[in-house]
Design an enzyme around this catalytic site. Structure first.
Site, PDB file in Angstrom:
ATOM      1  N   SER A  55       5.667   5.549   6.609  1.00  0.00           N
ATOM      2  CA  SER A  55       5.074   4.233   6.394  1.00  0.00           C
ATOM      3  C   SER A  55       5.462   3.248   7.496  1.00  0.00           C
ATOM      4  O   SER A  55       4.822   2.208   7.653  1.00  0.00           O
ATOM      5  CB  SER A  55       5.502   3.663   5.037  1.00  0.00           C
ATOM      6  OG  SER A  55       4.990   4.440   3.976  1.00  0.00           O
ATOM      7  N   GLY A 236       2.071   5.167   2.650  1.00  0.00           N
ATOM      8  CA  GLY A 236       1.556   5.402   3.996  1.00  0.00           C
ATOM      9  C   GLY A 236       1.426   4.109   4.773  1.00  0.00           C
ATOM     10  O   GLY A 236       1.545   3.013   4.214  1.00  0.00           O
ATOM     11  N   CYS A 264       2.939   2.739  -3.518  1.00  0.00           N
ATOM     12  CA  CYS A 264       2.851   1.941  -2.288  1.00  0.00           C
ATOM     13  C   CYS A 264       1.410   1.881  -1.773  1.00  0.00           C
ATOM     14  O   CYS A 264       0.579   1.182  -2.342  1.00  0.00           O
ATOM     15  CB  CYS A 264       3.827   2.486  -1.249  1.00  0.00           C
ATOM     16  SG  CYS A 264       4.216   1.282   0.043  1.00  0.00           S
ATOM     17  N   ASN A 306       8.722  -1.059   1.015  1.00  0.00           N
ATOM     18  CA  ASN A 306       8.277  -1.011   2.401  1.00  0.00           C
ATOM     19  C   ASN A 306       6.779  -1.256   2.410  1.00  0.00           C
ATOM     20  O   ASN A 306       5.989  -0.324   2.455  1.00  0.00           O
ATOM     21  CB  ASN A 306       8.610   0.334   3.055  1.00  0.00           C
ATOM     22  CG  ASN A 306       8.019   0.435   4.450  1.00  0.00           C
ATOM     23  OD1 ASN A 306       7.625  -0.574   5.043  1.00  0.00           O
ATOM     24  ND2 ASN A 306       7.921   1.637   4.984  1.00  0.00           N
ATOM     25  N   GLY A 308       3.664  -4.226   3.848  1.00  0.00           N
ATOM     26  CA  GLY A 308       3.249  -5.468   4.488  1.00  0.00           C
ATOM     27  C   GLY A 308       1.932  -5.974   3.951  1.00  0.00           C
ATOM     28  O   GLY A 308       1.465  -7.036   4.362  1.00  0.00           O
ATOM     29  N   PHE A 309       1.298  -5.206   3.052  1.00  0.00           N
ATOM     30  CA  PHE A 309       0.045  -5.596   2.413  1.00  0.00           C
ATOM     31  C   PHE A 309       0.250  -5.562   0.904  1.00  0.00           C
ATOM     32  O   PHE A 309       1.171  -4.913   0.400  1.00  0.00           O
ATOM     33  CB  PHE A 309      -1.087  -4.644   2.807  1.00  0.00           C
ATOM     34  CG  PHE A 309      -1.461  -4.713   4.262  1.00  0.00           C
ATOM     35  CD1 PHE A 309      -2.511  -5.514   4.700  1.00  0.00           C
ATOM     36  CD2 PHE A 309      -0.762  -3.966   5.210  1.00  0.00           C
ATOM     37  CE1 PHE A 309      -2.859  -5.569   6.036  1.00  0.00           C
ATOM     38  CE2 PHE A 309      -1.097  -4.018   6.555  1.00  0.00           C
ATOM     39  CZ  PHE A 309      -2.152  -4.830   6.963  1.00  0.00           C
ATOM     40  N   HIS A 354       9.035   1.911  -4.368  1.00  0.00           N
ATOM     41  CA  HIS A 354       9.364   3.332  -4.174  1.00  0.00           C
ATOM     42  C   HIS A 354      10.336   3.852  -5.231  1.00  0.00           C
ATOM     43  O   HIS A 354      11.553   3.804  -5.050  1.00  0.00           O
ATOM     44  CB  HIS A 354       9.945   3.545  -2.776  1.00  0.00           C
ATOM     45  CG  HIS A 354       8.950   3.354  -1.696  1.00  0.00           C
ATOM     46  ND1 HIS A 354       8.139   4.371  -1.237  1.00  0.00           N
ATOM     47  CD2 HIS A 354       8.576   2.253  -1.004  1.00  0.00           C
ATOM     48  CE1 HIS A 354       7.321   3.909  -0.299  1.00  0.00           C
ATOM     49  NE2 HIS A 354       7.572   2.627  -0.147  1.00  0.00           N
ATOM     50  N   GLU A 356      10.937   6.858  -5.821  1.00  0.00           N
ATOM     51  CA  GLU A 356      11.607   8.060  -5.310  1.00  0.00           C
ATOM     52  C   GLU A 356      12.755   7.716  -4.381  1.00  0.00           C
ATOM     53  O   GLU A 356      13.386   8.604  -3.800  1.00  0.00           O
ATOM     54  CB  GLU A 356      10.592   8.938  -4.562  1.00  0.00           C
ATOM     55  CG  GLU A 356      10.335   8.563  -3.118  1.00  0.00           C
ATOM     56  CD  GLU A 356       9.602   7.241  -2.931  1.00  0.00           C
ATOM     57  OE1 GLU A 356       9.595   6.724  -1.803  1.00  0.00           O
ATOM     58  OE2 GLU A 356       9.044   6.733  -3.910  1.00  0.00           O
TER      59      GLU A 356
END
Length: 380
Positions: A55, A236, A264, A306, A308-309, A354, A356
């Protein structure tokens, strides 16, 4: 990107932001030039997992923790086969790692994989700048023949932006593969790889799931060829507004009513599939200490992020979609960003963070159990 590795720890380096701000330090890792989107990560540990998370493709990661590299690098904690970050920024790199599992230093690993970094700069000042001005393009330049400041700035401004970037196919597997269940096999899951991390199929395998990891280009027919009990869409990189193909595949899964789970990027794909928009956050969420409330239970979790959108969905009302009613199931307590979605009339849900997470935290690991429960319910 051009790189070399000789004498990196003594070599001058310069970080140039697209708004003209400049930081000077020393090369860390490979020597050369690299470009990407400058983002910051607040994790104090887990840097190896961060570096190898697909990602982070085309991003230059600034570590807010001052000391990085203390535990070195090992061969067990990789989330993928390579480092994906475009560049790496640290304040005080460890001179000597100390961990019984370490086989080499972080500096050596960055250099071996050609990742250009910079150390010895004020990462707190850089982080505050990005918080105030927003994530932006950046370049790291190192070596004895550095360009002048005007040339470096011009090169940074010519680099591609993250908005509009379609990147998942660049990081996903090109060939399908299977991660076998650990112990007794209970379910089969088709996982669409948009930049999947190694820990994700492992968490499912621990629960008796045989995971068939498929390329980002997989079709609905490819998904159902493995006769799945459930379908998963991974994390991703890139702008979800460009991901028309995964959205189309997900709609095919929703139409069939197969249990569905997304993480994500997969959350953003579900948002788009339901008819919601997405937008770019000012500086995003990255790190392992983000507070999220699960609205279905009221529990507050410390989570790893993680992204940014984000998905643009109403927080306090149900939404009618082509697949039934939908609601926001999780929300970030720092800024009220949507962190999860679920359908009330079909077995589908997703989270933006996340569960995981390696190296942690593990507050949200129950979400894999929730996925198992959906598949159990469908089978019953």
């Amino acid at each position: 990107m051009t790189t070399s590795t000789r004498g990196a720890h003594r070599t001058p380096a310069v970080l140039v932001l697209e708004d003209g701000r400049i930081f000077r330090g020393r090369a860390y890792g490979a020597v050369g030039a690299t470009f990407g989107e400058a983002v910051f990560s607040t994790g104090m540990t887990g840097y190896q997992e961060t570096l190898t998370d697909p990602s982070y493709h085309r991003q230059v990661v600034v570590m807010t923790a001052p000391h990085i590299g203390n535990t070195g690098i090992n061969d067990e904690d990789m989330e993928s086969k390579k480092i994906w970050v475009s560049g790496y920024v640290v304040r005080d790199p460890a001179r000597v790692p100390s961990n019984w599992r370490s086989t080499r230093t972080l500096d050596q690993e960055l250099a071996a994989q050609g990742v250009v970094g910079i150390s010895g700069i004020d990462t707190r000042a850089l982080t505050r700048h990005l918080r105030e001005r927003g994530a932006m393009r950046v370049g790291i330049f190192s070596g004895n023949a550095l360009p002048d400041e005007g040339t470096m700035l011009a090169e940074v401004r010519q680099a591609p932006e993250m908005s509009g970037a379609d990147l998942s196919a660049e990081v996903a597997t090109t060939e399908a593969y299977v991660v076998p269940a650990i112990g007794e096999k209970k379910f089969t899951v088709a996982a669409v790889d948009l930049g999947i991390k190694g820990m994700t199929p492992h968490r499912m395998a621990e629960r008796g799931i045989e995971v068939h990891v498929l390329p980002a280009t997989a079709t609905v027919e490819d998904v159902y060829a493995v006769e799945p009990d459930g379908v998963f869409f991974s994390n991703g990189p890139g702008d979800p507004s460009t991901a028309d193909h995964p959205v189309s595949v997900m709609r095919g899964v929703l139409e069939r009513g197969t249990p569905l789970f997304g993480i994500c990027f997969g959350n953003q794909i579900l948002g788009r599939a339901l008819g919601f928009g997405t937008f770019k956050l000012k500086y995003g969420h990255r790190g392992i200490n983000q507070p999220v409330q699960d609205r279905t239970t009221g529990k507050v979790e410390v989570t790893a992020h993680n992204h940014g959108f984000a998905v643009d969905a109403p927080l306090d009302q149900l939404s009618d979609t082509p697949y039934g009613r939908a609601e926001v199931s999780h929300v970030c307590l720092n800024d009220n960003v949507v962190e999860g979605l679920q359908l009330l009339d079909r077995p589908a849900f997703s989270v933006q963070y996340h569960p995981e997470a390696a190296a942690g935290p593990h507050d949200a690991a129950y979400l894999f159990d929730r996925f198992v429960s959906l598949m159990e319910g469908q089978r019953a």
